[in-house]
Write a protein that holds these residues in place. Structure first.
Motif, PDB file in Angstrom:
ATOM      1  N   SER A   1      31.472  31.991  -9.012  1.00  0.00           N
ATOM      2  CA  SER A   1      31.512  32.932 -10.123  1.00  0.00           C
ATOM      3  C   SER A   1      31.737  32.163 -11.417  1.00  0.00           C
ATOM      4  CB  SER A   1      32.622  33.973  -9.915  1.00  0.00           C
ATOM      5  OG  SER A   1      33.892  33.341  -9.848  1.00  0.00           O
TER       6      SER A   1
ATOM      7  N   ASP B   1      27.663  35.556  -9.897  1.00  0.00           N
ATOM      8  CA  ASP B   1      28.436  36.710 -10.350  1.00  0.00           C
ATOM      9  C   ASP B   1      29.435  36.323 -11.435  1.00  0.00           C
ATOM     10  OD1 ASP B   1      27.148  38.335  -8.526  1.00  0.00           O
ATOM     11  OD2 ASP B   1      28.667  38.044  -6.966  1.00  0.00           O
ATOM     12  N   GLU B   2      29.685  37.251 -12.351  1.00  0.00           N
ATOM     13  CA  GLU B   2      30.677  37.021 -13.395  1.00  0.00           C
ATOM     14  C   GLU B   2      32.065  37.356 -12.874  1.00  0.00           C
ATOM     15  OE1 GLU B   2      31.701  38.089 -18.077  1.00  0.00           O
ATOM     16  OE2 GLU B   2      29.907  38.941 -17.107  1.00  0.00           O
ATOM     17  N   TYR B   3      33.016  36.505 -13.201  1.00  0.00           N
ATOM     18  CA  TYR B   3      34.421  36.709 -12.831  1.00  0.00           C
ATOM     19  C   TYR B   3      35.081  37.460 -13.987  1.00  0.00           C
ATOM     20  CZ  TYR B   3      39.177  35.483 -11.299  1.00  0.00           C
ATOM     21  OH  TYR B   3      40.488  35.525 -10.880  1.00  0.00           O
TER      22      TYR B   3
END
Length: 449
Positions: free
Chosen positions: A249, A395-397
């Motif tokens: 991420s 994916d973005e954290y």
């Protein structure tokens, strides 16, 4: 650089050899035990003792080829278990025909050489293998004494090995049976080409050679043509592949808030084992001081530390007396540190290859792991290039900024404390840094800083 001819891998009999044949198709079912690979019982017993329950793909495909007496090129991602893929065949050949100075394993860095040496000793414990480690940063006299006892296996960095070949009386490798070039792409990236040229001229032509690398660059192809005879090429991973159980991420954050986000993230992972990568030695030291001020058990490792200090840092991390290792790319490749729960790219690496090696410090040997990358407003384009090389969107954290800012006062105070400590350190060391000296072989077998 080395004098190997820079020809394309597809060249044929116009002065170069054709591409080596591939091993069996990756779709072929893999053996599930070391016995099925043809490994003898005493070495299988050592594998069981070390917890090697089943061969990894690189081991399953390389070991049968090596046991057939073929030269071998192994291409695999970091953390794939390739050390055992070349150590087991060497030890089995040694058992069949015992000989002093039987095998030589070359590695680009001191830490990796030490790691391989431990693997040789552990896997060879049941058959009483004698292994000698030759690395820079250590006294040559004890190493010379160890060579005088005629070990079965030598694990070395190229610079220190050449020093011994030139200066240690009675030491030669004229009867060597096996040569391993581990992390071959790294050996050449670190300008060891001329030394490898010299070494290959000193070694017997009638030997088996294994070359292992994460990538097959033109330089590595040229080294292959210069050092291997009719090799089999085994590749178990695609380009720019990360471990299947690695959860990646990224966190998009303002540059000025990086330290605060770091403290928040580490607070969420209290007690976990993690490696934090930074660009520079200065930043590595600063982060270690800042985090220790906040009560996090952090320890730095970088190329400017003495060899004993670097080994001490790794030992403390492995022993879990420190659970955060703050590192430059000195720790990005080759080091096998078990049970690293997460990797954090505090600073993004400059290229996708380094990214893959960094995040490969976790999710090793079939275990899961987490990799998080900080991406500031100035690094979005760089991150997109890394994603493109990976062939997927990461994916973005996402975090609640209000929760992060709770740590702002503590983080800013620790940052000020670290800045003062860094200025004091720089004042004490300024005189030494002003002195320039010529790069020696001892310097070469360290990782980049």
């Amino acid at each position: 650089m080395a004098t190997y001819p820079a020809q394309d891998a597809s060249s044929s009999e116009d002065g170069s050899s054709p591409p080596p044949p591939d091993s069996e198709s990756p779709s072929t079912p893999l053996p599930q035990t070391f016995q099925e690979l043809g490994v003898i019982d005493s070495l299988c017993e050592a594998c069981n003792t070390l917890g090697y329950s089943a061969p990894t793909p690189i081991q399953a495909r390389c070991i049968p080829v090596a046991l057939q007496g073929r030269d071998l090129i192994g291409l695999a991602e970091t953390g794939s278990g390739k050390t055992a893929a070349f150590v087991l065949p060497i030890l089995q050949a040694l058992m069949e025909n015992p000989q002093q100075l039987h095998s030589l394993i070359l590695a680009p860095t001191r830490e990796l050489a030490q790691q391989i040496s431990r693997a040789v000793e552990a896997l060879g414990a049941t058959i009483s293998v004698r292994c000698t480690l030759l690395i820079g940063g250590m006294d040559m006299v004890p190493q010379s004494i160890a060579l005088g006892k005629k070990p079965h296996v030598i694990v070395a960095t190229p610079g220190r090995l050449m020093d011994h070949l030139e200066n240690t009386k009675g030491f030669s490798l004229r009867h060597l049976k096996y040569l391993v070039l581990d992390e071959a792409d790294r050996l050449l990236d670190m300008d060891f080409g001329p030394i490898l040229d010299k070494l290959l001229k000193l070694l017997p032509r009638e030997r088996r050679t294994y070359l292992f690398s994460a990538t097959m660059s033109n330089k590595v192809e040229s080294l292959q043509r210069a050092s291997l005879t009719n090799p089999v090429r085994v590749a178990v991973s695609s380009k720019n592949q990360t471990a299947s159980k690695l959860l990646q991420s990224f966190a998009l954050i303002p540059l000025k808030l990086k330290d605060i986000y770091l403290v928040h993230l580490l607070q969420e992972r209290t007690g976990q084992m993690g490696i934090i990568f930074a660009h520079t030695i200065h930043e590595t030291q600063r982060l270690a001081i800042m985090l220790r001020h906040l009560g996090f058990p952090a320890i730095p490792i970088h190329g400017q530390l003495s060899q004993s200090a670097r080994l001490a840092s790794l030992s403390k991390f492995r022993a879990r007396s420190r659970n955060l290792l703050i590192a430059t790319d000195v720790a990005a490749r080759g080091l096998d540190i078990p049970s690293v729960d997460f990797v954090l790219n505090y600073d993004l690496p400059s290229d996708s290859k380094t990214y893959i090696h960094r995040v490969g410090r976790t999710a090793r040997a079939g275990k899961s792991g987490i990799a998080i990358s900080f991406v500031t407003q100035y690094e979005v384009e760089l991150w997109l290039r890394i994603e493109n090389a990976l062939g997927k969107k990461v994916d973005e954290y996402k975090v609640d900024k209000d929760e992060v800012m709770v740590f702002s006062e503590r983080a800013n105070e620790a940052r000020r404390t670290a800045a003062i400590a860094m200025r004091d350190m720089e004042d004490r060391g300024r005189g030494n840094r002003m002195k320039k000296r010529k790069r020696t072989r001892d310097d070469m077998d360290q990782e980049e800083k």
